[in-house]
Design a protein around this motif. Sequence first.
Motif, short mmCIF file in Angstrom:
data_model
loop_
_atom_site.label_atom_id
_atom_site.label_comp_id
_atom_site.label_asym_id
_atom_site.label_seq_id
_atom_site.Cartn_x
_atom_site.Cartn_y
_atom_site.Cartn_z
N ASP A 1 57.87 69.69 9.25
CA ASP A 1 59.06 69.69 9.79
C ASP A 1 58.70 69.64 11.56
N LEU A 2 57.46 69.34 11.81
CA LEU A 2 57.00 69.06 13.48
C LEU A 2 56.56 67.50 13.18
N ALA A 3 55.59 67.26 12.04
CA ALA A 3 55.02 66.07 12.02
C ALA A 3 55.88 64.83 12.03
N TRP A 4 56.98 64.78 11.64
CA TRP A 4 57.87 63.77 11.94
C TRP A 4 58.21 63.32 13.25
N ARG A 5 58.36 64.39 14.04
CA ARG A 5 58.79 64.20 15.37
C ARG A 5 57.43 63.62 15.97
N ILE A 6 56.43 64.18 15.83
CA ILE A 6 55.16 63.99 16.57
C ILE A 6 55.01 62.42 16.51
N LEU A 7 55.32 61.98 15.14
CA LEU A 7 55.06 60.62 14.96
C LEU A 7 56.08 59.78 15.86
N PHE A 8 57.19 60.08 15.70
CA PHE A 8 58.07 59.30 16.71
C PHE A 8 57.59 59.25 18.42
N PHE A 9 56.90 60.45 18.42
CA PHE A 9 56.48 60.47 20.08
C PHE A 9 55.43 59.56 20.34
N THR A 10 54.60 59.24 19.40
CA THR A 10 53.57 58.32 19.50
C THR A 10 54.23 56.81 19.76
N GLY A 11 55.59 56.71 19.57
CA GLY A 11 56.02 55.25 19.72
C GLY A 11 55.98 55.09 21.19
N ALA A 12 55.59 55.75 22.12
CA ALA A 12 55.50 55.47 23.61
C ALA A 12 54.34 54.58 23.71
N LEU A 13 53.50 54.21 22.96
CA LEU A 13 52.46 53.20 23.07
C LEU A 13 52.83 52.04 23.73
N PRO A 14 53.87 51.23 23.57
CA PRO A 14 54.25 49.83 23.81
C PRO A 14 54.38 49.93 25.44
N ALA A 15 54.69 50.94 26.11
CA ALA A 15 54.62 50.96 27.61
C ALA A 15 53.62 50.39 28.22
N LEU A 16 52.20 50.80 27.65
CA LEU A 16 51.20 49.84 28.13
C LEU A 16 51.12 48.47 28.11
N LEU A 17 51.74 47.90 26.95
CA LEU A 17 51.82 46.53 26.70
C LEU A 17 52.91 46.06 27.93
N VAL A 18 53.82 46.53 28.43
CA VAL A 18 54.79 46.04 29.25
C VAL A 18 54.17 45.92 30.51
N LEU A 19 53.17 46.63 30.88
CA LEU A 19 52.55 46.51 31.99
C LEU A 19 51.49 45.15 32.02
N TYR A 20 50.86 44.95 30.70
CA TYR A 20 50.16 43.65 30.53
C TYR A 20 50.88 42.51 30.71
#
Length: 459
Positions: free
Chosen positions: A216-235
């Motif tokens: 019930d919580l795991a699927w939400r956490i998996l979506f939260f990890t989708g923030a990783l691309p923000a680092l690519l934007v800087l590059y």
Amino acid sequence: MSTSPPPPDKASSTAPDSVSSTDPQSTRSTRKDPPTGAGAGDGDNRERPFAWFHALGQDGRRAFFGAYGGYGLDSYDFYVLPLSLAAIGTYFGLDNGQTGLLATVTLLVSAVGGAVAGVFADRVGRVRALVWTVSVYAVFTVACGFASDFGTLLVFRALQGLGFGGEWAVGAVLVAEYASARHRGRTLGWIQSAWAVGWGLAVISYTVVYQLVDDDLAWRILFFTGALPALLVLYVRRSVKDAPVAAARLKSGGRQRSLGSGFAEIFRGRLLRTTLLAGLLSTGVQGGYYTLATWIPKYLSEERGLSVTGVGGFLVVQIVGAFSGYVTGAHLADRLGRRRTIQIFAVLSALCVLSYSRVPGDWDEISLLLGFPLGFCMSAIFSSFGSFLAELYPTEVRGTGQGFTYNTGRAVGAAFPTLVGFLSDSWGVGGALGFAAAGYALAYVSLLGLPETRGIELR
């Protein structure tokens, strides 16, 4: 190397005028003969490893890393949904049709995002469009983790599709304009391999998160990890710039083109035929692919009764096959040509789907082994797409044409996962998966009207 056009293949008499443009002085593409004969083959064999990568130059390699990272994280953010479908369906009390709709709406809206991003890339540059698309899909992937009901999740997933749809088309055009005709198939095919890398990272995250946290919580956490691309934007913002061919066109007045003019141009004259057939090609391939990407995790967990780690193990085999397929298809695109490579893997993908979906329930070892060729073939077919679609259009509408045809295929092909969801109620998920083979048949037929583009220089 001769600069005269090579002899046309069986379909080249129907070729759209992608080697000419409204501005012949600045955007004409010219076709060069691809190397043929024993001497050419020997020359290819003497190339140092990754010669295609070294040939890009410093700016081209930076663009490659930006596009590779963008597409890999695009894949990661896409796959957190299929991997979580079972948990989301249980949490919100959804049936198979509703869970299939979550995947379909992403693909439908991605058509809008891809088309708009393509025009945006032609008007203001490839790099600025790449930053925009990556930012959008990252923000709304994270937002999905906060959804309080099915309707909210559906809206956030649709908005995520705007960025998801545009990233590949923009990144592929950016790198295609740096790559030489000799190496373009391999270069763009390697960009495609980023999809398998992102997929693999998503499966690893899924396996770890679902082992440590309640569903019930795991699927939400998996979506939260989708923030990783923000680092690519800087590059990308700091290190990547447009290829000279695109930058020169913008300086000469490309920014003044209206939003609608790019769309209108890809439906005029000989480009109309190209656009329609390329859209059908993309529909068939992506309809087949996203059917499998959406439903195989649920098929493995529900019909084959596998645990989370069991599903992860089966998918690892398929992902290894996918990465191998992308790389193999990349080299075949330059050796056999774009059309022939896609045709070969359309036939093989259809055969693999039919075989995989009909393995008896107690033959898990066979199903595991078949995951490799299935992943290999359904991925290798994409390796030619980046170079093929880029070479079909002149520079001033290359982003528009590639973005529209690729993502329209996603949108129309998006009906496949939902249809399979409804069919699965009576056929079972395994039986319904066989419907994906029809998509590959459509792709094969559409190629009969498109030209071979190997050897075209983008100028």
